[in-house]
Design an enzyme around this catalytic site. Structure first.
Site, PDB file in Angstrom:
ATOM      1  N   GLU A 114      26.271 -25.700 -19.186  1.00 12.54           N
ATOM      2  CA  GLU A 114      25.835 -27.095 -19.236  1.00 12.54           C
ATOM      3  C   GLU A 114      24.474 -27.234 -19.887  1.00 12.54           C
ATOM      4  O   GLU A 114      23.617 -26.361 -19.754  1.00 12.54           O
ATOM      5  CB  GLU A 114      25.701 -27.646 -17.814  1.00 12.54           C
ATOM      6  CG  GLU A 114      26.946 -27.543 -16.996  1.00 12.54           C
ATOM      7  CD  GLU A 114      26.705 -27.904 -15.545  1.00 12.54           C
ATOM      8  OE1 GLU A 114      27.667 -27.856 -14.779  1.00 12.54           O
ATOM      9  OE2 GLU A 114      25.567 -28.231 -15.171  1.00 12.54           O
ATOM     10  N   CYS A 136      24.967 -17.582 -11.903  1.00 10.28           N
ATOM     11  CA  CYS A 136      23.641 -17.082 -11.510  1.00 10.28           C
ATOM     12  C   CYS A 136      23.835 -16.122 -10.343  1.00 10.28           C
ATOM     13  O   CYS A 136      24.683 -16.349  -9.479  1.00 10.28           O
ATOM     14  CB  CYS A 136      22.755 -18.264 -11.091  1.00 10.28           C
ATOM     15  SG  CYS A 136      21.083 -17.779 -10.601  1.00 10.28           S
ATOM     16  N   CYS A 140      20.766 -19.487  -4.541  1.00 11.42           N
ATOM     17  CA  CYS A 140      19.985 -20.415  -3.709  1.00 11.42           C
ATOM     18  C   CYS A 140      20.975 -21.359  -3.011  1.00 11.42           C
ATOM     19  O   CYS A 140      21.934 -21.833  -3.625  1.00 11.42           O
ATOM     20  CB  CYS A 140      19.010 -21.221  -4.571  1.00 11.42           C
ATOM     21  SG  CYS A 140      17.786 -20.203  -5.408  1.00 11.42           S
ATOM     22  N   CYS A 143      21.956 -24.812  -4.615  1.00  6.00           N
ATOM     23  CA  CYS A 143      22.182 -24.861  -6.058  1.00  6.00           C
ATOM     24  C   CYS A 143      23.622 -24.517  -6.396  1.00  6.00           C
ATOM     25  O   CYS A 143      24.153 -23.497  -5.950  1.00  6.00           O
ATOM     26  CB  CYS A 143      21.223 -23.889  -6.746  1.00  6.00           C
ATOM     27  SG  CYS A 143      21.444 -23.812  -8.529  1.00  6.00           S
ATOM     28  N   GLU A 184      19.288 -17.717 -14.321  1.00  3.81           N
ATOM     29  CA  GLU A 184      17.900 -17.323 -14.105  1.00  3.81           C
ATOM     30  C   GLU A 184      17.368 -16.715 -15.405  1.00  3.81           C
ATOM     31  O   GLU A 184      17.787 -15.635 -15.808  1.00  3.81           O
ATOM     32  CB  GLU A 184      17.847 -16.313 -12.941  1.00  3.81           C
ATOM     33  CG  GLU A 184      16.552 -15.575 -12.788  1.00  3.81           C
ATOM     34  CD  GLU A 184      15.306 -16.447 -12.693  1.00  3.81           C
ATOM     35  OE1 GLU A 184      15.311 -17.484 -12.002  1.00  3.81           O
ATOM     36  OE2 GLU A 184      14.300 -16.081 -13.350  1.00  3.81           O
ATOM     37  N   SER A 215      11.648 -21.526 -16.213  1.00  2.00           N
ATOM     38  CA  SER A 215      11.601 -21.697 -14.760  1.00  2.00           C
ATOM     39  C   SER A 215      12.282 -20.520 -14.074  1.00  2.00           C
ATOM     40  O   SER A 215      13.403 -20.162 -14.418  1.00  2.00           O
ATOM     41  CB  SER A 215      12.318 -23.013 -14.387  1.00  2.00           C
ATOM     42  OG  SER A 215      12.303 -23.205 -12.992  1.00  2.00           O
ATOM     43  N   SER A 238      10.073 -21.660  -8.866  1.00  2.00           N
ATOM     44  CA  SER A 238      10.774 -22.397  -7.807  1.00  2.00           C
ATOM     45  C   SER A 238      10.375 -21.813  -6.464  1.00  2.00           C
ATOM     46  O   SER A 238      10.763 -20.699  -6.133  1.00  2.00           O
ATOM     47  CB  SER A 238      12.288 -22.290  -8.017  1.00  2.00           C
ATOM     48  OG  SER A 238      12.617 -22.875  -9.244  1.00  2.00           O
ATOM     49  N   LEU A 239       9.600 -22.568  -5.707  1.00  2.00           N
ATOM     50  CA  LEU A 239       9.055 -22.058  -4.442  1.00  2.00           C
ATOM     51  C   LEU A 239       9.878 -22.580  -3.258  1.00  2.00           C
ATOM     52  O   LEU A 239      10.405 -21.805  -2.473  1.00  2.00           O
ATOM     53  CB  LEU A 239       7.584 -22.475  -4.334  1.00  2.00           C
ATOM     54  CG  LEU A 239       6.746 -21.775  -3.287  1.00  2.00           C
ATOM     55  CD1 LEU A 239       6.742 -20.267  -3.472  1.00  2.00           C
ATOM     56  CD2 LEU A 239       5.307 -22.306  -3.328  1.00  2.00           C
ATOM     57  N   HIS A 240       9.974 -23.874  -3.135  1.00  2.00           N
ATOM     58  CA  HIS A 240      10.859 -24.549  -2.181  1.00  2.00           C
ATOM     59  C   HIS A 240      10.565 -24.316  -0.699  1.00  2.00           C
ATOM     60  O   HIS A 240      11.327 -24.786   0.155  1.00  2.00           O
ATOM     61  CB  HIS A 240      12.338 -24.208  -2.444  1.00  2.00           C
ATOM     62  CG  HIS A 240      12.782 -24.492  -3.843  1.00  2.00           C
ATOM     63  ND1 HIS A 240      12.367 -25.575  -4.566  1.00  2.00           N
ATOM     64  CD2 HIS A 240      13.630 -23.812  -4.664  1.00  2.00           C
ATOM     65  CE1 HIS A 240      12.931 -25.560  -5.760  1.00  2.00           C
ATOM     66  NE2 HIS A 240      13.689 -24.501  -5.850  1.00  2.00           N
ATOM     67  N   CYS A 357      21.918 -28.631 -11.207  1.00  2.00           N
ATOM     68  CA  CYS A 357      22.305 -27.350 -11.810  1.00  2.00           C
ATOM     69  C   CYS A 357      23.713 -26.897 -11.481  1.00  2.00           C
ATOM     70  O   CYS A 357      24.056 -26.710 -10.326  1.00  2.00           O
ATOM     71  CB  CYS A 357      21.368 -26.266 -11.328  1.00  2.00           C
ATOM     72  SG  CYS A 357      19.701 -26.603 -11.801  1.00  2.00           S
TER      73      CYS A 357
END
Ligand code: SAH
Length: 366
Positions: A114, A136, A140, A143, A184, A215, A238-240, A357
Site C-alpha cells: 500500500e 512486517c 505491534c 498495527c 519496518e 520511521s 515509534s515509542l507508544h 498501516c
C-alpha cells in the site's frame, strides 16, 4: 514470478556502467533519468532521444513500469468517523485533488503493498507514505501490517516505484516522502537507503533529504547504522509508551531492544547527527493515554531535544483497543506542551479510509 529488475532501482552511476557496457556514452544515463523522473514516462519507447537499438537493450534488461495498481481509495470528505468504504469494489474510484488517497499495488510475484497520498493543498505540499516490506515481522498489537508476519523485503525499485506511481497520480512531483506504510524500514536497511539516495538524487526526483522521513519501531542496530550515514534524512521512532512494561505489552520488539537501549541509541544518534528525532506515540484508551503517563514521557524525553507526534489510534479489526476521548488526548497533549516538548496531535485522516498501516492489504488477503 520475479521478472527483470526495475529501472527505478538504479542510481545514475549504475546506469552509467550499463551505458558503457552497451557501448553508449555515459550522458545517456542522465537522459534516461530525465525521462523517468522529469518527464515521468513509463516505457523505454517514449525515450525519443535514445537510439532505437539501445532502447531495445533497455527493454531486454529492465522493467519500466513502476508498479501495477490494483485499486485505489479516496477519502469521502464529509464522512469523519464512519468507515468510508465497505467493500473493495468501491475502492476503484480515483481520488480527486486535495483528498487523501490510498493505492494498493500488486507486485510481480502477486504480493500486495500500500501507498498513501496525503495532499495538504493549503500548504501546497504532497506527502507520500510508502511501504518498505510485504508484511512486517514486528507484530505491534495495534498495527494491521504485522498480523501475518513478514513475507519479503521490497527492492529499491519497488520502493521508488511507489513514489513514481503516486507522482503520476498527482500529476506532479511529491514534496515529502515518509516510510510509514507497511513494514519496518530498518529491517530492509540496504534497499531503503538505496531508495532514499535515488529519491534524493538531483538528477532524479530531487526530493530533499529533510523531506524524507524514515520511521522505525525501535530497531536499535538500524538507528546506530543510520547515525553513521551522514544523511540529512529525518528519523521518527515509534515509542507508544513511557515505560518498559507498557511498551512490551503492545510492541513485542521491546523484548529484543528494550526501551532503555532504544533511548540510549536515540541519545547517541542525536549527539552524532545534531538532528532532532520525532517520537511517534499512538494514543490507546486506558493503555498509554493517562496524564500520569504523559508526565512519565516528559521525564523520559528530558535527556535530549526531540519532538512528539501523538496519533489517535486508528481502529483495526485485529485489535480491540480504542481511540481515547478527545479530552483525554488534549490533556495528554497539553502535559507535553507545558513541559516545552514540541508536540503535534495528528489528524487521523487515514482511519476514515482504512488507511491505517496494512489495512487495505490485510482485507484483500482475508
Ligand atoms: N515500522 C515503522 C513504520 C510503519 S508504521 C514504525 O513502526 O515506525 C507508521 C506509524 O503508524 C508507526 O508509529 C505505527 O506504530 C503507527 N501505527 C500503526 N498502526 C496504527 C494504528 N492502527 N493506529 C495508529 N497508529 C498506528
Amino acid at each position: 514470478m520475479i521478472d527483470k529488475p526495475s529501472i527505478y532501482g538504479l542510481l545514475p552511476e549504475e546506469l552509467e556502467v550499463f551505458c558503457k557496457e552497451q557501448g553508449q556514452p555515459v550522458f545517456r544515463a542522465k537522459q534516461i533519468f530525465d525521462w523517468l523522473y522529469g518527464k515521468r514516462v513509463s516505457s523505454f519507447d517514449e525515450m525519443k532521444n535514445l537510439p532505437a537499438p539501445f532502447r531495445d537493450q533497455l527493454v531486454k534488461h529492465f522493467g519500466s513500469q513502476p508498479l501495477e495498481e490494483t485499486s485505489s481509495l479516496r477519502r469521502e470528505a464529509p464522512c469523519r468517523n464512519a468507515v468510508a468504504f465497505q467493500t473493495l469494489e468501491k475502492l476503484e474510484t480515483k481520488g480527486e485533488k486535495g483528498e487523501t488517497q490510498k493505492l494498493l499495488f500488486q507486485l510481480s510475484d502477486q504480493e500486495l503493498i500500500e501507498t498513501v497520498i496525503i495532499p495538504a493543498p493549503r500548504r501546497g505540499t504532497n506527502t507520500i507514505c510508502i511501504s518498505a516490506q510485504v508484511g512486517c515481522r514486528f507484530g505491534c498489537a495495534f498495527c494491521a501490517s504485522g498480523q501475518k508476519g513478514v513475507i519479503r523485503n521490497l527492492t529499491a525499485g519497488e520502493i521508488v516505484g511507489q513514489v513514481m506511481e503516486a507522482a503520476k497520480e498527482l500529476g506532479e512531483r511529491p514534496n515529502n516522502v515518509v516510510f510509514m506504510g507497511i513494514g519496518e524500514p530498518f529491517d530492509n536497511y540496504d534497499a531503503v537507503m538505496k531508495s532514499v539516495r535515488i529519491l534524493n538524487h538531483p538528477a532524479g526526483l530531487n526530493i530533499g533529504a529533510r523531506k524524507i522521513t524514515v520511521s522505525t519501531c525501535g530497531v536499535v542496530p538500524g538507528i546506530e547504522r543510520f547515525a553513521e550515514e551522514g544523511l540529512q534524512v529525518e528519523l521518527s521512532v515509534s515509542l507508544h509508551a513511557p515505560d518498559e512494561q507498557t511498551r512490551s505489552s503492545i510492541m513485542p520488539v521491546n523484548e529484543t531492544w528494550p526501551m532503555t537501549e532504544l533511548m540510549d541509541a536515540c541519545a547517541v544518534y542525536t549527539e552524532k547527527t545534531n538532528r532532532i528525532i520525532t517520537f511517534e506515540y499512538t494514543l490507546i484508551k486506558d493503555i498509554n493515554d493517562s496524564v500520569e503517563q504523559a508526565h512519565e514521557l516528559v521525564q523520559l524525553l528530558r535527556r535530549f531535544p526531540c519532538r512528539v507526534n501523538l496519533i489517535p489510534l486508528s481502529p483495526v479489526e485485529e485489535f480491540d483497543g480504542e481511540c481515547p476521548e478527545s479530552e483525554t488526548m488534549q490533556a495528554f497533549f497539553q502535559t507535553l506542551e507545558n513541559a516545552h516538548i514540541n508536540t503535534t496531535l495528528r489528524d487521523s485522516k487515514g482511519s476514515k479510509l482504512k488507511a491505517a498501516c496494512g489495512q487495505l492489504r490485510s482485507r484483500r488477503l482475508d
